[in-house]
Design a protein around this motif. Structure first.
Motif, PDB file in Angstrom:
ATOM      1  N   SER A 197      -5.182  -4.929  -3.130  1.00  0.00           N
ATOM      2  CA  SER A 197      -5.097  -3.474  -3.216  1.00  0.00           C
ATOM      3  C   SER A 197      -6.313  -2.885  -3.920  1.00  0.00           C
TER       4      SER A 197
ATOM      5  N   ARG B  82      -1.098   4.955  -0.664  1.00  0.00           N
ATOM      6  CA  ARG B  82      -1.660   5.430   0.611  1.00  0.00           C
ATOM      7  C   ARG B  82      -0.582   5.966   1.539  1.00  0.00           C
ATOM      8  N   THR B  83       0.525   5.226   1.630  1.00  0.00           N
ATOM      9  CA  THR B  83       1.598   5.617   2.543  1.00  0.00           C
ATOM     10  C   THR B  83       2.145   6.985   2.152  1.00  0.00           C
TER      11      THR B  83
ATOM     12  N   PRO C  54       0.821  -1.219   0.000  1.00  0.00           N
ATOM     13  CA  PRO C  54       0.000   0.000   0.000  1.00  0.00           C
ATOM     14  C   PRO C  54       0.856   1.272   0.000  1.00  0.00           C
TER      15      PRO C  54
ATOM     16  N   ALA D 286      -9.127  -2.979  -1.458  1.00  0.00           N
ATOM     17  CA  ALA D 286      -8.909  -1.983  -0.392  1.00  0.00           C
ATOM     18  C   ALA D 286      -9.339  -0.600  -0.899  1.00  0.00           C
TER      19      ALA D 286
ATOM     20  N   MET E 247       0.580   9.309   0.344  1.00  0.00           N
ATOM     21  CA  MET E 247      -0.444  10.349   0.429  1.00  0.00           C
ATOM     22  C   MET E 247      -0.841  10.673   1.857  1.00  0.00           C
ATOM     23  N   GLU E 248      -0.870   9.646   2.713  1.00  0.00           N
ATOM     24  CA  GLU E 248      -1.366   9.876   4.068  1.00  0.00           C
ATOM     25  C   GLU E 248      -0.299   9.711   5.139  1.00  0.00           C
ATOM     26  N   GLY E 249       0.390   8.582   5.103  1.00  0.00           N
ATOM     27  CA  GLY E 249       1.362   8.288   6.159  1.00  0.00           C
ATOM     28  C   GLY E 249       2.453   9.342   6.254  1.00  0.00           C
ATOM     29  N   PHE E 250       2.889   9.860   5.112  1.00  0.00           N
ATOM     30  CA  PHE E 250       3.974  10.847   5.125  1.00  0.00           C
ATOM     31  C   PHE E 250       3.482  12.228   4.713  1.00  0.00           C
ATOM     32  N   SER E 251       2.174  12.477   4.913  1.00  0.00           N
ATOM     33  CA  SER E 251       1.615  13.768   4.492  1.00  0.00           C
ATOM     34  C   SER E 251       2.288  14.941   5.192  1.00  0.00           C
TER      35      SER E 251
END
Lengths: 428, 428
Positions: free
Chosen positions: A309, A140-141, A137, A312, A143-147
């Protein structure tokens, strides 16, 4: 609760996996999203093809408009691949207000901005997690995890075919052509392997990752690409002896506002986490200014990983549908693109030269490096086991690509050098 | 656009990092969420403490109610740690309709359900990405990236202190006590290291990961814990010789509806991706029914990595605020908890025995394994270099924990065995 209706474009490997997960995990999915998810229509090429899947024949159609224009369908899942007619079908589906999940890296790398714009205009979601590194993923990582972070570097092993070939060459000392043939027999490489082995597939994925990581629209034309077909088993043996593994790396870097994205065979230090990513596995290494080093590892392709994926993404669309916020969480490429020029791209280099074994050779060669401002980390001269000449193995410190090109150009006309046998980027 | 107002509880290492990212990345954050993010109030222990941070003294307070009850504050970021008064402050903030971002693993492992229930009741978000594996966005990955899959196994190196100690012991052949002392000097271990070295910290994180991965509320009391303090340098030398690295692993497994969660020193095959996770780095390996093997690697702690995750959560809260959907994307523990019993937990074992060197010993020992249905993968008998006895090294096939306990109990009373020197779980 009214079921969510899904239209599927394509029922190949990934499409089959998607149907399997939607049917097999119905209860779990419903617990998560609060409504059943139903496959309503599936576009197939041939209704009468034998399939490894129990599917009601009434769900299948050979007419795409039965999917794209069915007013009951909420989400279109595109797993047919290709550029046309796929692109037009997706644009049509979005125009009908249908959300889209796609696994199509080619389409997203080439026409991502147009598709995302169409989605915005129609308040629709477009998610494409499966387009890069199958089961990982990573979108997502980024776009969101490291935003909150500033990503400085993304290095990816994002093509399983080439990683399989390089792993086999490294582990068995085998030659490229032999391993390619074996990979084709095993189904890990296409009969026409060009897109994989020449790095094009990896370049498309890197364009998508760089666009997300750097908030800048990076097109395929911005990626410099070199494939693996000219790597010899000697190159790999040298790499191993010096403590490196040869990998086809996609490398996207940002310094201040300037970006470079390349795909090229790279010698990766064995202590680097990417060096031990073997076989058809993929991995994406992300270096963030604040977070530092991270890596995400998993299967890059295959029916079920890719379908994971895709589904998801489908779950994310359905959650948004339930709370009424589709089309609001997309990515924002708010930075202007500034690409690095050759003199701004810096890295270490491995150079293998075949030279005449006579006095003063090394002095002549090192003088060329000095002239163009390239300093050296290590130099080894040794007799060539196969002929009366000598070999010189050089690892440089970080040098600009422009300087290195000048050095290599200069070497072409230097009479003491018989051949520039290899030149590779070095990382880690 | 009206700025989003943030109240910070705590200004230690992570809190300082959070302020740095919010201030340093203001422009990027604004491009992503569409409104400025401002720190409005910060709870500190001592207003007059010297700090490595330029912060307006007027923002600081020693009175928590100035944060929790300030009607202007939209989001409370809790980075003070501890259980009380922290828990009450978070519950109060939620009661005031403030969203909460926390990095507090102890609190989430012990009182997660109560806090999440309070959030639901008040339509508030509670995000806690930083509570497990610092800079690795593993909570997002489990909740979203793998939402469509059935996770079967989660294995984590989720405590940096113990991984640092075991890495040093492995790389330098050093003894536990010496490395612990060094880690304390370097600040990698607390002066009272109990919570880290006895596995409690890892157990809290595994309770959080298992809860998310298996959609079941797993409490700390459900986690079986064993620490690293009794690992000898001989154990590590044996592990290496047999092709394993010793790691403190958290292992959460699900089979059908039954779950087990443990933290214990484990010998991990060197070819397994977890084996090469060294030093203070963390990694979480996730095996999903559909996706197969994946691994997520990165820094497990530290000011900036942890702050990255905290601010990524803050960005998610603010995005939800902007589109009006807070409190709607939480996790749903919809499965009833069923824990595996000892006879349902299966794994491979390494056993090192010190035995009297006489005829028939091996027969007696292997007979005990056979009696309890444990089959063996390998058995090596060799003279003990330090005394006139012999050593027997056994690796079993997968066996139930119940059977292995019976075998070891039986060994205690077997006259040919002088000592059970070590017994470890084996993975990979």
């Amino acid at each position: 609760m009214k079921p969510i209706q899904v239209g599927l474009l394509g029922l190949g490997t990934v499409g089959t996996g998607v149907v399997r997960i939607i049917e097999g995990h119905q209860e779990d999915l419903m617990s998560q999203v609060g409504s059943p998810i139903q496959v309503r229509k599936v576009l197939v090429k041939d209704m009468h093809k034998q399939r490894h899947l129990n599917i009601d024949p009434a769900l299948m159609t050979e007419d795409a408009s039965e999917v794209v224009y069915d007013p009951e369908i909420d989400v279109v899942v595109e797993v047919m691949g290709g550029i046309e007619p796929t692109k037009q079908l997706i644009l049509d589906a979005l125009a009908q207000g249908k959300h889209v999940v796609t696994a199509n890296k080619d389409l997203m790398a080439l026409h991502g901005p147009e598709i995302l714009e169409q989605a915005r205009a129609n308040n629709c979601d477009v998610f494409y997690e499966a387009s890069v590194a199958g089961g990982i993923p990573i979108i997502r990582t980024l776009m969101e995890g490291f935003s909150s972070d500033r990503i400085k570097k993304i290095m990816g092993i994002v093509n399983g075919t080439t990683n399989y070939i390089l792993t086999k060459m490294s582990q068995e000392g085998a030659a490229y052509q032999d391993v390619l043939k074996e990979a084709q027999t095993l189904g890990y490489a296409e009969s026409d392997p060009t897109s994989d082995v020449e790095g094009l597939d990896a370049a498309r994925k890197m364009a998508i990752l760089a666009t997300l990581g750097f908030h800048t629209t990076i097109g395929l034309e911005d990626v410099e690409v070199k494939g693996i077909s000219s790597i010899s088993k000697e190159d790999i043996a040298y790499a191993k002896r010096l403590g490196y593994e040869m990998k086809l790396l996609g490398i996207a870097e940002r310094q201040d506002d300037q970006i470079s994205v390349v795909v090229q065979p790279t010698m990766v230090k064995t202590s680097h986490p990417l060096a031990s990513v073997n076989g058809v596995f993929n991995a994406v290494y992300v270096y963030g200014e604040a977070v530092g080093e991270t890596m995400f590892y998993g299967p890059g392709a295959g029916e079920m990983p890719t379908a994971t994926s895709v589904v998801a993404d489908l779950v994310a669309v359905v959650k948004n549908l339930r709370i009424g916020v589709n089309g609001k969480q997309g990515h924002h490429a708010y930075r202007t693109k500034k690409l690095k020029t050759d003199d701004q791209i810096h890295y270490k280099n491995f150079i293998l030269l075949d030279v005449h074994d006579r006095a003063g050779v090394l002095a002549r060669i090192t003088q060329v490096f000095a002239e163009f401002g390239v300093s050296l980390e290590s130099v080894v001269q040794q007799p060539n086991p196969n002929n009366p000449d000598a070999e010189i193995i050089i690892i440089t410190h970080e040098a600009s690509q422009a300087s290195m090109r000048k050095v290599l150009d200069h070497f072409m006309s230097l009479d003491v050098i018989k051949e520039i046998k290899s030149a590779y980027r070095v990382e880690g």
